[in-house]
Motif scaffolding. Structure first.
Motif, short mmCIF file in Angstrom:
data_model
loop_
_atom_site.label_atom_id
_atom_site.label_comp_id
_atom_site.label_asym_id
_atom_site.label_seq_id
_atom_site.Cartn_x
_atom_site.Cartn_y
_atom_site.Cartn_z
N GLU A 61 0.84 -1.12 -0.08
CA GLU A 61 0.12 0.14 -0.05
C GLU A 61 0.98 1.70 -0.19
O GLU A 61 0.68 2.16 -1.08
CB GLU A 61 -1.17 0.34 1.30
CG GLU A 61 -1.74 1.35 0.81
CD GLU A 61 -2.98 0.71 2.19
OE1 GLU A 61 -3.57 1.90 2.44
OE2 GLU A 61 -2.83 0.07 2.57
N ARG A 71 2.45 1.72 -3.43
CA ARG A 71 0.98 2.27 -4.70
C ARG A 71 0.88 3.52 -4.27
O ARG A 71 0.91 4.44 -5.43
CB ARG A 71 0.27 1.36 -4.14
CG ARG A 71 -0.04 -0.11 -4.39
CD ARG A 71 -1.41 -0.42 -4.79
NE ARG A 71 -2.33 -0.74 -3.81
CZ ARG A 71 -2.15 -1.73 -2.91
NH1 ARG A 71 -1.19 -2.76 -3.60
NH2 ARG A 71 -2.18 -1.77 -1.48
N GLU A 72 0.83 4.15 -2.85
CA GLU A 72 1.72 4.95 -2.75
C GLU A 72 2.22 5.96 -3.39
O GLU A 72 1.94 7.19 -4.26
CB GLU A 72 0.72 6.03 -1.27
CG GLU A 72 0.45 7.26 -0.75
CD GLU A 72 0.76 7.88 0.58
OE1 GLU A 72 0.30 8.53 1.01
OE2 GLU A 72 0.51 6.71 1.46
N ASP A 115 4.19 5.84 -5.40
CA ASP A 115 3.94 5.21 -6.99
C ASP A 115 2.83 6.74 -7.50
O ASP A 115 3.21 7.00 -8.72
CB ASP A 115 3.34 4.34 -7.90
CG ASP A 115 3.40 3.81 -9.03
OD1 ASP A 115 4.33 4.14 -9.93
OD2 ASP A 115 1.97 3.90 -9.70
N VAL A 165 6.09 -0.44 -9.80
CA VAL A 165 5.72 -0.73 -7.83
C VAL A 165 5.34 -2.00 -7.66
O VAL A 165 5.74 -3.04 -6.50
CB VAL A 165 4.23 -0.62 -7.78
CG1 VAL A 165 3.25 -1.35 -6.59
CG2 VAL A 165 3.60 0.56 -8.54
N GLN A 166 5.42 -3.02 -8.81
CA GLN A 166 5.77 -5.19 -7.96
C GLN A 166 7.14 -5.11 -7.94
O GLN A 166 6.88 -5.70 -6.65
CB GLN A 166 4.94 -5.87 -9.43
CG GLN A 166 4.53 -7.13 -9.59
CD GLN A 166 4.12 -7.28 -7.72
OE1 GLN A 166 2.57 -6.78 -8.03
NE2 GLN A 166 4.22 -7.80 -6.71
N THR A 222 7.73 -4.15 -4.60
CA THR A 222 6.88 -4.31 -3.63
C THR A 222 7.90 -6.29 -3.26
O THR A 222 8.01 -6.49 -2.13
CB THR A 222 5.96 -4.30 -4.20
OG1 THR A 222 5.56 -3.47 -3.61
CG2 THR A 222 5.21 -5.63 -2.30
#
Length: 213
Positions: free
Chosen positions: A146, A149-150, A152, A163-164, A167
């Motif tokens: 999360e 994602r923020e 990004d 992002v992936q 992560t």
């Protein structure tokens, strides 16, 4: 059993609640110390300061006892990380707060990581816990994903980092940190956390973009 601060500690309203709490803490300690298979009801009862017969009034068998201990730890893990992230502003500081909370959780109760590992590695197929509750690792993954994602959405991930990928990379780093906590002395572990924070700060984020926000 040596007294250590516990993730399982919470207000209780009766002597029965207090006894149940003591049993869960004894289970956490015994499984962390000797593993799932070798942690017998007799040893857990002894650590809880009671007889095996008395323990069976609270839990029908070892599997149910260990399941409930795992669930109780897992239920409390995610809120700890959510609260840590909510206490700071900025995605980079939020990610650092996750690492700080990992270190704090292990400092507060060193039994948590070996307990979680024993359950995941040694008895997952037997207890089916993956079907019932998130592990500590999964809880951390959700919070980290999360945050990234923020990051990004704000355009502050480095130009070559998606992002992936970010992560996945942090998951790998955290899994290594998790295993490191099983064997490293406390001072070594905490200096490793500090080094990991520096690595993430320097490699993943566009510092110029962060400075402009």
């Amino acid at each position: 059993m040596a007294s250590t601060p516990s993730l399982l500690g919470r207000p209780v309203g009766s002597r029965g609640d207090q006894t149940r709490q003591r049993i869960l803490e004894a289970t956490l300690h015994c499984v962390a110390e000797v593993g799932y298979a070798r942690a017998t009801i007799r040893e857990i009862a002894r650590a809880a300061g009671m007889t095996s017969g008395s323990l069976y009034h609270y839990f029908p068998n070892k599997a149910e006892l260990v399941k409930e201990t795992f669930r109780d730890v897992a239920r409390q893990t995610s809120p700890r990380f959510t609260a840590a992230v909510g206490s700071v502003d900025g995605v980079l500081d939020k990610l650092m707060a996750v690492l700080d909370e990992v270190a704090r959780m292990i400092r507060d109760n060193p039994d948590v990581v070996p307990f979680d590992r024993a359950i995941r590695v040694e008895s997952a197929a037997d207890l089916h816990l993956a079907e019932e509750s998130d592990t500590i690792v999964a809880a951390v993954h959700t919070v980290v994903a999360e945050i990234l994602r923020e990051a990004d959405a704000q355009g502050i991930l480095g130009s070559q980092v998606d992002v992936q990928a970010a992560t996945n990379a942090i998951d790998v780093l955290l899994m290594g940190l998790y295993d490191h906590a099983l064997t490293a002395p406390a001072d070594t572990f905490h200096t490793t956390v500090h080094a990991l924070k520096l690595l993430i700060r320097g490699m993943f984020f566009d510092q110029a973009r962060i400075a402009s926000l």
